[in-house]
Enzyme design. Structure first.
Site, PDB file in Angstrom:
ATOM      1  N   HIS A  26       0.769  -1.167   0.105  1.00 44.15           N
ATOM      2  CA  HIS A  26      -0.093  -0.069  -0.101  1.00 44.15           C
ATOM      3  C   HIS A  26       0.973   1.173  -0.192  1.00 44.15           C
ATOM      4  O   HIS A  26       1.815   1.223   0.250  1.00 44.15           O
ATOM      5  CB  HIS A  26      -0.899   0.002   1.296  1.00 44.15           C
ATOM      6  CG  HIS A  26      -0.006   0.123   2.317  1.00 44.15           C
ATOM      7  ND1 HIS A  26       0.621  -0.873   3.096  1.00 44.15           N
ATOM      8  CD2 HIS A  26       0.089   1.225   3.520  1.00 44.15           C
ATOM      9  CE1 HIS A  26       1.146  -0.338   4.263  1.00 44.15           C
ATOM     10  NE2 HIS A  26       0.881   0.822   4.360  1.00 44.15           N
TER      11      HIS A  26
ATOM     12  N   HIS B 133       4.764   0.006   0.143  1.00 45.41           N
ATOM     13  CA  HIS B 133       5.457  -0.624   1.291  1.00 45.41           C
ATOM     14  C   HIS B 133       4.674  -1.639   1.656  1.00 45.41           C
ATOM     15  O   HIS B 133       3.346  -1.651   1.398  1.00 45.41           O
ATOM     16  CB  HIS B 133       5.998   0.260   2.146  1.00 45.41           C
ATOM     17  CG  HIS B 133       5.051   0.937   2.971  1.00 45.41           C
ATOM     18  ND1 HIS B 133       4.453   2.252   2.428  1.00 45.41           N
ATOM     19  CD2 HIS B 133       4.607   0.836   4.117  1.00 45.41           C
ATOM     20  CE1 HIS B 133       3.450   2.784   3.493  1.00 45.41           C
ATOM     21  NE2 HIS B 133       3.725   1.942   4.247  1.00 45.41           N
TER      22      HIS B 133
ATOM     23  N   ARG C 296       5.206   5.989  14.149  1.00 47.03           N
ATOM     24  CA  ARG C 296       4.938   6.529  12.380  1.00 47.03           C
ATOM     25  C   ARG C 296       4.341   7.874  12.557  1.00 47.03           C
ATOM     26  O   ARG C 296       3.271   7.989  13.141  1.00 47.03           O
ATOM     27  CB  ARG C 296       4.080   5.444  11.843  1.00 47.03           C
ATOM     28  CG  ARG C 296       3.929   5.656  10.377  1.00 47.03           C
ATOM     29  CD  ARG C 296       2.945   5.101   9.759  1.00 47.03           C
ATOM     30  NE  ARG C 296       1.619   5.660   9.354  1.00 47.03           N
ATOM     31  CZ  ARG C 296       0.750   5.155   8.665  1.00 47.03           C
ATOM     32  NH1 ARG C 296       0.844   4.020   7.852  1.00 47.03           N
ATOM     33  NH2 ARG C 296      -0.243   5.712   8.327  1.00 47.03           N
TER      34      ARG C 296
ATOM     35  N   ASP D  59       0.534   4.898   1.893  1.00 46.54           N
ATOM     36  CA  ASP D  59      -0.389   5.465   3.184  1.00 46.54           C
ATOM     37  C   ASP D  59      -1.523   6.252   2.813  1.00 46.54           C
ATOM     38  O   ASP D  59      -1.235   7.372   2.068  1.00 46.54           O
ATOM     39  CB  ASP D  59       0.503   6.020   4.263  1.00 46.54           C
ATOM     40  CG  ASP D  59       1.399   5.002   4.967  1.00 46.54           C
ATOM     41  OD1 ASP D  59       1.453   3.991   5.083  1.00 46.54           O
ATOM     42  OD2 ASP D  59       2.802   5.361   5.139  1.00 46.54           O
TER      43      ASP D  59
HETATM   44  C1  SIN Z   1       3.133   0.937   7.531  1.00 48.63           C
HETATM   45  O1  SIN Z   1       2.520   0.405   6.596  1.00 48.63           O
HETATM   46  O2  SIN Z   1       2.977   2.101   7.954  1.00 48.63           O
HETATM   47  C2  SIN Z   1       3.882  -0.040   8.690  1.00 48.63           C
HETATM   48  C3  SIN Z   1       5.174  -0.238   8.067  1.00 48.63           C
HETATM   49  C4  SIN Z   1       5.973  -1.197   9.182  1.00 48.63           C
HETATM   50  O3  SIN Z   1       5.381  -1.761  10.053  1.00 48.63           O
HETATM   51  O4  SIN Z   1       6.865  -1.832   8.572  1.00 48.63           O
END
Ligand code: SIN
Length: 280
Positions: free
Chosen positions: A97, A254, A269, A99
């Site tokens: 995805h 990611h 985050r 974000d």
């Molecule tokens: C996310 O998708 O923001 C988290 C990524 C992660 O935990 O590596």
């Protein structure tokens, strides 16, 4: 500051910086490196939540964080956490995805800081949507340039998804009907800072393509997913204590790999507000 690529496609490690004390002049260089390399890794930061918030604000205002309950003392920080005994059934961010691409103005950058990382596993994999675009043939590029993707959080955060999220002990996610909203973005966009052309697509939130019949849209979504996540466009980040990884959310997707059952993983985050994606 030194900037060393970590693959021939995307990602760079920035050394000799402390993000919490970055000079204004270095901030501009850092931001340019982030847009250029799309993912930036900074080791040994051990950044506090307050310093992460302060540094995030230097890149831009906070992005809006729907559905996920943020840290009580830091409303701009999501604690991404899976406890050691939670098993391997579900992890936050475990599907490809970008974000919150379902927002009218999706985030420009995301910052993820390691707090507690497993001894192995729990990597984050990134793919370059610039490289994915560059690898397409001319006819496919021409077709995609006419298309508009329908982004929605329906299959991630609508009420039907609540049981999946309620199984997590370390995070609180509150699904609601706003997840059924749809927002349309051009499939092919121009990066607002580099001017580069990129695919603005991810299968988690692009659930339809405007003007296409259902089967044709689903076939295209499947093709774009498999093409854009091909290993040749990716960088896989192996987390170490103290790492901070920042990515350009406009030009990457990611995925958090869910392969560390029996170990705890916690990262913090923040997202930085973006602008409305513009067609290339
Ligand atoms: C996310 O998708 O923001 C988290 C990524 C992660 O935990 O590596």
């Amino acid at each position: 500051m030194s900037i060393t690529p970590v693959t021939g496609v995307l990602g760079a490690e920035v050394r000799n910086v402390r993000l919490a004390d970055l000079e204004d002049a270095d901030l501009a260089t850092f931001r340019a490196a982030l847009c250029e390399h799309e993912v930036v890794v900074v080791r040994d930061q051990f950044i506090s939540p307050s310093d992460q918030s302060t540094f995030s604000r230097r890149l831009g205002p906070s992005g809006e964080t729907p559905f996920v309950v943020t840290m009580p003392d830091h409303p701009d920080i999501i604690k991404v956490v899976k406890e050691a005994d939670e098993g391997a059934a579900f992890n936050f961010g475990g599907a490809w995805h970008s974000d919150f691409s379902f927002q009218p103005e999706p985030p420009s950058f995301t910052i993820l800081a390691a707090v507690d990382v497993p001894p192995w596993g729990g990597d984050t994999v990134f793919t370059s949507m610039t490289a994915a675009w560059n690898a397409l043939d001319a006819a496919t590029r021409e077709r995609l340039s006419t298309l508009t993707a329908v982004h929605t959080a329906r299959d991630a955060y609508s009420r039907k998804m609540q049981p999946l999220h309620s199984g997590m002990r370390g995070m609180t996610i509150v699904c609601d009907d706003s997840a059924n909203d749809e927002f349309r973005h051009p499939m092919v966009c121009r990066h607002p800072e580099t001017g580069r052309t990129l695919l603005f697509f991810n299968r988690a939130y692009v659930r339809d393509v405007e003007g296409l019949e259902h089967d044709e849209a689903q076939a295209l979504i499947s093709f774009l997913h498999h093409h854009s996540t091909d290993a040749r466009f990716t960088y896989r980040h192996r987390w170490l204590p103290g790492d901070v990884v920042i990515w350009d959310n406009r030009s990457t997707q990611h995925l958090a790999v869910n392969d560390y059952g029996g170990f705890r993983r916690e990262l913090h985050r923040t997202t930085i507000a973006g602008s409305r994606p513009v067609p290339a």
